[in-house]
Design an enzyme around this catalytic site. Sequence first.
Site, mmCIF file in Angstrom:
data_model
loop_
_atom_site.group_PDB
_atom_site.id
_atom_site.type_symbol
_atom_site.label_atom_id
_atom_site.label_comp_id
_atom_site.label_asym_id
_atom_site.label_seq_id
_atom_site.Cartn_x
_atom_site.Cartn_y
_atom_site.Cartn_z
ATOM 1 N N ASP A 175 -0.098 -10.954 8.688
ATOM 2 C CA ASP A 175 0.080 -11.233 10.117
ATOM 3 C C ASP A 175 -0.527 -12.561 10.565
ATOM 4 O O ASP A 175 -0.395 -12.937 11.727
ATOM 5 C CB ASP A 175 -0.437 -10.082 10.989
ATOM 6 C CG ASP A 175 -1.802 -9.580 10.558
ATOM 7 O OD1 ASP A 175 -2.365 -10.132 9.591
ATOM 8 O OD2 ASP A 175 -2.306 -8.639 11.188
ATOM 9 N N GLU A 231 -15.310 -10.870 1.907
ATOM 10 C CA GLU A 231 -15.214 -12.276 1.482
ATOM 11 C C GLU A 231 -16.500 -12.695 0.782
ATOM 12 O O GLU A 231 -16.464 -13.304 -0.296
ATOM 13 C CB GLU A 231 -14.935 -13.180 2.696
ATOM 14 C CG GLU A 231 -13.599 -12.939 3.380
ATOM 15 C CD GLU A 231 -13.623 -11.826 4.429
ATOM 16 O OE1 GLU A 231 -14.634 -11.067 4.488
ATOM 17 O OE2 GLU A 231 -12.646 -11.701 5.180
ATOM 18 N N ASP A 249 0.870 -1.172 0.000
ATOM 19 C CA ASP A 249 0.000 0.000 0.000
ATOM 20 C C ASP A 249 0.914 1.230 0.000
ATOM 21 O O ASP A 249 1.264 1.761 1.051
ATOM 22 C CB ASP A 249 -0.891 -0.025 1.245
ATOM 23 C CG ASP A 249 -1.847 1.165 1.290
ATOM 24 O OD1 ASP A 249 -1.741 2.057 0.425
ATOM 25 O OD2 ASP A 249 -2.704 1.198 2.192
#
Lengths: 306, 306
Positions: free
Chosen positions: B170, B256, B103
């Site tokens: 992460d 999603e 980003d």
Amino acid sequence: MKSVFYSRFFILLPWVLIVIIMIDVDTKRSTSVGHTAQSYLSRLGNGQRHERPALPGKNRTAALPVIYAITPTYNRAVQKAELTRLCNTFRQVPQFHWIVVEDANSKSELVARFLARCGVPYTHLNVFTPRRFKRIGMPRATEQRNTALGWLRQRRFLKDSGIVFFADDDNTYSLELFEEMRSTRRVAVWPVGLVGGRRYERPLVEKGKVVGWYTGWRADRPFAIDMAGFAVNLQVILSNPRAVFKRRGAKPGMQESDFLKQITKVEDLEPKANNCTKVLVWHTRTEKVNLGNEPKLHQDSIHIEV
Amino acid sequence: MKSVFYSRFFILLPWVLIVIIMIDVDTKRSTSVGHTAQSYLSRLGNGQRHERPALPGKNRTAALPVIYAITPTYNRAVQKAELTRLCNTFRQVPQFHWIVVEDANSKSELVARFLARCGVPYTHLNVFTPRRFKRIGMPRATEQRNTALGWLRQRRFLKDSGIVFFADDDNTYSLELFEEMRSTRRVAVWPVGLVGGRRYERPLVEKGKVVGWYTGWRADRPFAIDMAGFAVNLQVILSNPRAVFKRRGAKPGMQESDFLKQITKVEDLEPKANNCTKVLVWHTRTEKVNLGNEPKLHQDSIHIEV
């Protein structure tokens, strides 16, 4: 004439083939990331779990001292995830032995199953931290680290070559770190990232000697270094049998200094990671998990280990 | 007589040697943990970075579809540590291609250097998230994931076999997860640990079909699943060129579902991980780092990357 030519050809051909095959095999083994990959292969070839050092001459890694990584751990939601990340890293380090010490009255099935499947040679121990020591402001994992040191002193001898490293279960380790610590003669030190309220802490080095500490917290500590910032040769652990982590009079953040001053002096420290100018380990912390939506009723129909 | 014996001996000897060497090489390659280790070796042997698939017949992994892991990332104190953990895991997965999307307005040197050294075949992309989308309550990493999908649609073709997976930087990934997703025909799903305020979320499976969701949060979502809980066959991505993550009308936690309903139906999902009864990926979160002691004056004499 023709028959002599053919016979010579058929005598020479296989020898040429042998030479080509040997060169090919050798090239494939020696390209790429040096001994990490080689030993990964060789270790897998020798069987997933073993306490014995690899057979001498079997591969180049056999001559390396074993790295004993001591990892205290305790039951919590992220425990298996943390151990999974460590295992994924450690299984690529040649001549590695993982000493995992649970803070518990007995060994948990979760950790036992996990270690059996991880593929890293290991020892699974446990010792319970008395409740009176489990208060904020008290040093943590003291009993677990001492239990691991005790195991080494009982099971390893002066003829064994090894390096001892304290690998907490939530830190982040680069593979390069283990290459650096492998040559520790007595006590080696290096920078640690994301610690002490700073991007990193590090020993300050002049002419190959540690002369001070770049730290944001209690610079007056004799060894202003995190648990992840040093390794000790096994011989030093064995020849100083009374050196342990202390409860009495110990303060958090002073455990490293209390331990190191029993076995070395600042001027004897061996700086690694290019004279302590590279960060190869990070003091990462994993967030406590929010389990607020865990159901009291309508639980899942099966039990799943997480 | 003697000379005949000797000549036969010297003709046979090298052939015997060749056979022995070939058997030895073959044994070393095929023992151990199946294709993970083999391909780790073969990939290292073939050179650390390559976009081309391995030569056919060179090893068994060549036949495997490539796993394209899409990882959005952004500059922060723990970035390199997080990427280090991912790299340590991904480098053990055969036929793997890491698409890292920063980003940022331009590719950072830190990430570029890191990827070049990591040893995993990769593509490094970047796209900046407009400031107006960087508010709490807005879905994250939308632009980065879409940029990666765009790259796949431009650079990969119907003849290429692959699996696409969204691997946030992460989370914690077991190696087994990649073995499970490798056989995805259209869209595969599995449980995710430590998510939605629960120990885990998972698709509920009956007779090999997904029939509902075990979740602690918005069970009314069409696909009540985390980004780490599914993989999509490359062919599905290529044959649905307009399927993307949406900004307009999108809510956090609905990304999603919004994406999956463009390419599949619940009844067509392929349950993995033993009918969605094993947790092989964990939605871990790393604590934001306290840099309160970072010095304004008396900075370190050298610059160190962390």
